[in-house]
Design a protein around this motif. Sequence first.
Motif, short mmCIF file in Angstrom:
data_model
loop_
_atom_site.label_atom_id
_atom_site.label_comp_id
_atom_site.label_asym_id
_atom_site.label_seq_id
_atom_site.Cartn_x
_atom_site.Cartn_y
_atom_site.Cartn_z
N VAL A 44 0.81 -1.22 0.00
CA VAL A 44 0.00 0.00 0.00
C VAL A 44 0.85 1.28 0.00
N HIS A 45 2.16 1.14 0.05
CA HIS A 45 3.04 2.30 0.09
C HIS A 45 2.72 3.25 -1.07
N GLY A 46 2.49 4.51 -0.73
CA GLY A 46 2.25 5.53 -1.74
C GLY A 46 0.82 5.59 -2.28
N LEU A 47 -0.06 4.72 -1.83
CA LEU A 47 -1.42 4.69 -2.36
C LEU A 47 -2.35 5.63 -1.60
N ARG A 48 -3.31 6.18 -2.33
CA ARG A 48 -4.40 6.96 -1.74
C ARG A 48 -5.55 5.98 -1.55
N ILE A 49 -5.94 5.75 -0.29
CA ILE A 49 -6.87 4.68 0.04
C ILE A 49 -8.20 5.23 0.55
N LEU A 50 -9.29 4.64 0.05
CA LEU A 50 -10.63 4.88 0.56
C LEU A 50 -11.14 3.56 1.11
N ASP A 51 -11.62 3.58 2.35
CA ASP A 51 -12.10 2.39 3.04
C ASP A 51 -13.59 2.57 3.34
N LEU A 52 -14.43 1.79 2.66
CA LEU A 52 -15.88 1.90 2.81
C LEU A 52 -16.36 0.96 3.90
N GLY A 53 -17.07 1.51 4.88
CA GLY A 53 -17.48 0.72 6.04
C GLY A 53 -16.27 0.40 6.88
N CYS A 54 -15.48 1.42 7.18
CA CYS A 54 -14.15 1.22 7.78
C CYS A 54 -14.17 0.73 9.22
N GLY A 55 -15.33 0.76 9.88
CA GLY A 55 -15.37 0.30 11.27
C GLY A 55 -14.43 1.10 12.14
N ASP A 56 -13.59 0.42 12.89
CA ASP A 56 -12.67 1.12 13.80
C ASP A 56 -11.38 1.58 13.12
N ALA A 57 -11.33 1.50 11.80
CA ALA A 57 -10.20 1.98 10.99
C ALA A 57 -8.88 1.29 11.28
N SER A 58 -8.93 0.07 11.77
CA SER A 58 -7.68 -0.65 12.04
C SER A 58 -6.89 -0.89 10.76
N PHE A 59 -7.58 -1.10 9.64
CA PHE A 59 -6.87 -1.23 8.37
C PHE A 59 -6.14 0.07 8.04
N GLY A 60 -6.79 1.19 8.32
CA GLY A 60 -6.18 2.49 8.04
C GLY A 60 -4.90 2.71 8.82
N LEU A 61 -4.90 2.34 10.08
CA LEU A 61 -3.71 2.49 10.90
C LEU A 61 -2.58 1.63 10.34
N ASP A 62 -2.90 0.42 9.95
CA ASP A 62 -1.92 -0.48 9.35
C ASP A 62 -1.38 0.11 8.04
N ALA A 63 -2.28 0.61 7.20
CA ALA A 63 -1.88 1.17 5.91
C ALA A 63 -1.00 2.42 6.08
N LEU A 64 -1.36 3.27 7.02
CA LEU A 64 -0.55 4.47 7.28
C LEU A 64 0.83 4.09 7.80
N THR A 65 0.88 3.07 8.64
CA THR A 65 2.17 2.59 9.14
C THR A 65 3.04 2.07 8.00
N GLN A 66 2.39 1.51 6.99
CA GLN A 66 3.12 0.97 5.84
C GLN A 66 3.39 2.01 4.76
N GLY A 67 3.03 3.27 5.02
CA GLY A 67 3.40 4.35 4.11
C GLY A 67 2.41 4.70 3.02
N CYS A 68 1.14 4.42 3.21
CA CYS A 68 0.18 4.86 2.19
C CYS A 68 0.20 6.39 2.14
N ALA A 69 -0.13 6.95 0.98
CA ALA A 69 -0.11 8.40 0.82
C ALA A 69 -1.23 9.07 1.60
N SER A 70 -2.39 8.43 1.63
CA SER A 70 -3.53 8.97 2.38
C SER A 70 -4.51 7.85 2.68
N TYR A 71 -5.29 8.07 3.73
CA TYR A 71 -6.32 7.10 4.12
C TYR A 71 -7.56 7.88 4.53
N LEU A 72 -8.70 7.49 3.94
CA LEU A 72 -9.99 8.06 4.31
C LEU A 72 -10.96 6.91 4.52
N GLY A 73 -11.55 6.85 5.70
CA GLY A 73 -12.56 5.86 6.00
C GLY A 73 -13.93 6.50 5.97
#
Length: 145
Positions: A44-73
């Motif tokens: 996910v490094h460098g990706l702009r991510i949209l998470d639909l039905g993100c719940g507690d956004a645990s995927f987002g935290l993981d993705a940000l830790t791995q260097g995604c460019a942005s995360y929106l739940g």
Amino acid sequence: MSYTGPQFFDDEQIFATYQQRRNSAGSANHTLEWPIFRELVGAVHGLRILDLGCGDASFGLDALTQGCASYLGVEGSQKMAEAGRQTLAGTAGHVIHASMESWAYPVKQFDLVISRMALHYIVDIAALFGQVYTALADSGRFVFS
């Protein structure tokens, strides 16, 4: 209580029970769905991510830790959206409280759109897929379970 949409999880007892089950080490989400989902998503490094039905956004935290460019739940449950905001506190990630069906999808803004265990609640899945397609960048991907 009957299911009426994401607000189902706004009931205190339901929310607490769901979070306890979902976060247990032996949950189906962790043992069955997550390993395959992670493989399908890939790096996910460098990706702009949209998470639909993100719940507690645990995927987002993981993705940000791995260097995604942005995360929106996007989360329809107020309690889940609050949990997501707490999960992402201190990061560049964001969670908004809105339904997947009614949210105003921007054009070609995301490299990766994901949805984990949430699309089965959608009545008009074709319309939602059309909105996701609009939001994906030209080489973007949609991964869902």
